[in-house]
Design a protein around this motif. Structure first.
Motif, PDB file in Angstrom:
ATOM      1  N   GLN A 121       0.823  -1.203   0.000  1.00  0.00           N
ATOM      2  CA  GLN A 121       0.000   0.000   0.000  1.00  0.00           C
ATOM      3  C   GLN A 121       0.861   1.260   0.000  1.00  0.00           C
ATOM      4  OE1 GLN A 121      -3.193  -0.517  -0.393  1.00  0.00           O
ATOM      5  NE2 GLN A 121      -3.697   1.673  -0.530  1.00  0.00           N
ATOM      6  N   LYS A 179       1.896   1.848  -3.521  1.00  0.00           N
ATOM      7  CA  LYS A 179       0.787   2.388  -4.324  1.00  0.00           C
ATOM      8  C   LYS A 179       0.540   3.866  -4.035  1.00  0.00           C
ATOM      9  CE  LYS A 179      -1.843  -1.932  -4.785  1.00  0.00           C
ATOM     10  NZ  LYS A 179      -3.123  -2.627  -4.446  1.00  0.00           N
ATOM     11  N   GLN A 180       0.644   4.253  -2.778  1.00  0.00           N
ATOM     12  CA  GLN A 180       0.280   5.614  -2.384  1.00  0.00           C
ATOM     13  C   GLN A 180       1.467   6.574  -2.331  1.00  0.00           C
ATOM     14  OE1 GLN A 180      -3.182   4.067   0.720  1.00  0.00           O
ATOM     15  NE2 GLN A 180      -2.383   6.152   0.967  1.00  0.00           N
ATOM     16  N   THR A 236       1.738  10.715  -2.354  1.00  0.00           N
ATOM     17  CA  THR A 236       0.515  11.338  -1.857  1.00  0.00           C
ATOM     18  C   THR A 236       0.647  11.635  -0.370  1.00  0.00           C
ATOM     19  OG1 THR A 236      -0.581   9.260  -1.231  1.00  0.00           O
ATOM     20  CG2 THR A 236      -0.784   9.964  -3.537  1.00  0.00           C
ATOM     21  N   LYS A 278       4.855  14.086   1.997  1.00  0.00           N
ATOM     22  CA  LYS A 278       4.298  13.004   1.178  1.00  0.00           C
ATOM     23  C   LYS A 278       4.968  11.666   1.469  1.00  0.00           C
ATOM     24  CE  LYS A 278       2.926  16.057  -2.611  1.00  0.00           C
ATOM     25  NZ  LYS A 278       3.088  16.388  -4.055  1.00  0.00           N
TER      26      LYS A 278
END
Length: 487
Positions: free
Chosen positions: A85, A88-89, A92, A112
């Motif tokens: 995860q 993936k993130q 952000t 981020k």
């Protein structure tokens, strides 16, 4: 000698091996003296060396500990704790739900999320995840017992290192190695029972607080060995000084110290110094051989990475650690550090450019630690040697300065191997982004200490030292043994 005169002699002089005053070294700083008058067995023990072997509380599974401190705090998110995860993130902001219950006070703020460019694979029957930064250690996946829900207090190096080593947040508490030496004594009277190894030209961050005896008698403090071919200063006699002359000088010094100590029976600093002179005298015969790995086979040297200038300095420390373990040293504390690395990459503290920092430090430690585990296993020593891989805290999943990570005391990975732990087991975990330990699985420093002591046959609740009217123990008023980690 009648009973009264023998009792008076023991109480008034109280000297054993090395001219040590007993009352400064027995549990509680001499509280046992009042019992001497009525207990012949204690009278016989009163002249004993405070470093003489002592029985554990119960049958131990380990005889010694090799404590591998990764100085500067590596990002275990990039070594052991694979988070799809997070990949993936990456790039952000972190959802607020992951920060509930914690207070961040980071230098760069919460920025981020960042994911390093790692290749991840599962290894062994346990299926443990390792990144491509640790290819050699990954081969030992089934030897390791992971603690993936480690937590601590504080997020500054000095404070968290102090807590890692002593369980306390302020100076003055004994380190874990000092407690072990106090509880079990020495298995080899010709070597220190508690040794600290490091590969920097200067002492590790925090200096003596890493191995101090705190309120325990000073004789239980760790003995640091410097890096290089001469790890023990002033071990050899000066030129033209005969051994007999040295012995006569020590005897005179001991006599003077005994006379002074008789007036100050609780001065543990003086008593420890007296014992250190005697230990140094004995070490002249044994220590050079213990730390000299020149006669080790070429294959063994290569196993530890001594044939590579990058891995050699740390590999030498671990080879020495194995040799000291073989010779009965109870607690060997190895602090990782720089070789010829400059600037921000001196240790694992990767606030900037984690790719460069961790690629260098991973290479420094990966082959030597894997070599240590393989060597201990081949020599039949791993079962009785507890190897602990640890750090002051972990690192955050968000970036600092765009390409580094900040400090994370809320959830990170440590591991143990050998010494009766459950090989191939993983305890706990962190959330999907690697911020916090899963509730109910947290393992604090106190719990780690309690578990290590348990493997040595010691109950942390019964390991007591009376200090200023308080019954002190290694885990303060906390700590529990993580039974799931025990085979």
């Amino acid at each position: 000698m009648n009973n009264k005169s023998r009792r008076d002699f023991l109480i008034k002089t109280g000297y054993g091996l090395g001219g040590l005053a007993v009352s400064g070294f027995l549990p509680g700083g001499g509280v046992i003296a009042t019992a001497l008058a009525d207990d012949p067995a204690l009278q016989a023990l009163a002249g004993a060396n405070p470093l003489a072997p002592k029985a554990p509380h119960f049958a131990p599974k380990a005889k010694t500990v090799i404590w591998l401190h990764m100085s500067g705090a590596p990002s275990t998110l990039d070594l052991y704790d694979y988070k799809p995860q997070l990949v993936k993130q990456a790039g952000t902001g972190i959802p607020a739900s992951f920060l509930q219950g914690i207070k961040t006070s980071t230098q760069g703020g919460i920025t981020k999320l960042i994911a390093t460019k790692r290749d991840w694979k599962q290894h062994g029957q346990s299926g443990a995840w390792f990144s491509d930064w640790l290819p050699n250690l990954a081969e030992h996946a089934d030897d390791l017992a992971f603690i993936k829900s480690s937590v601590t207090v504080g997020a500054t190096h000095d404070i968290s290192i102090m807590k890692l080593n002593t369980g306390g947040l302020n100076p003055g508490r004994p380190t874990l190695g000092a407690w072990v030496q106090y509880a079990l004594g020495s298995a080899n009277p010709n070597l220190p029972a508690y040794v600290v190894l490091y590969n920097d030209k200067r002492e590790p961050r925090g200096g003596v607080t890493n191995w101090e005896s705190g309120f325990l008698p000073a004789v239980y403090q760790g003995t640091p060995f410097r890096p290089g071919n001469s790890p023990i200063l002033h071990l050899n006699n000066p030129e033209y000084l005969a051994n007999a002359e040295k012995r006569h000088a020590l005897d005179l010094l001991k006599q003077i110290n005994q006379q002074h100590a008789a007036n100050y029976p609780t001065d543990s600093e003086l008593q420890a110094r007296t014992e250190s002179y005697e230990l140094a005298y004995r070490m002249q015969e044994t220590a050079p051989e213990a730390v000299d790995f020149s006669k080790e086979s070429d294959a063994t040297k290569a196993l530890y990475g001594l044939n590579d200038e990058i891995t050699r300095p740390y590999g030498e420390l671990l080879l020495r650690a194995r040799r000291l373990t073989e010779r009965g040293v109870r607690f060997v504390q190895v602090v990782s550090g720089p070789t010829d690395i400059k600037g921000d990459s001196r240790d694992w503290d990767a606030h900037q450019n984690i790719e460069d920092n961790h690629s260098k430090h991973s290479k420094i430690i990966d082959k030597p630690i894997a070599g240590l585990l393989k060597d201990l296993k081949a020599k039949g020593l791993l079962d009785e040697t507890l190897v602990v891989w640890t750090s002051e805290f972990g690192r955050t999943p968000w970036s600092e300065s765009g390409d580094g990570r900040d400090h994370n005391p809320w959830g990170y990975t440590q591991w143990m191997a050998g010494g009766g732990v459950k090989a191939g087991y993983t305890h706990g975990g962190t959330d999907e982004l690697g911020v916090q330990a899963i509730k109910g699985t947290e393992v604090d420093t106190y719990d780690l200490h309690a578990t290590v002591l348990n493997q040595l046959g010691l109950d942390h609740l019964k390991l007591i030292y009376k200090y200023q009217g308080r019954s002190e123990r290694p885990t303060v008023v906390y700590g529990k043994v993580i039974k799931e980690l025990i085979a």
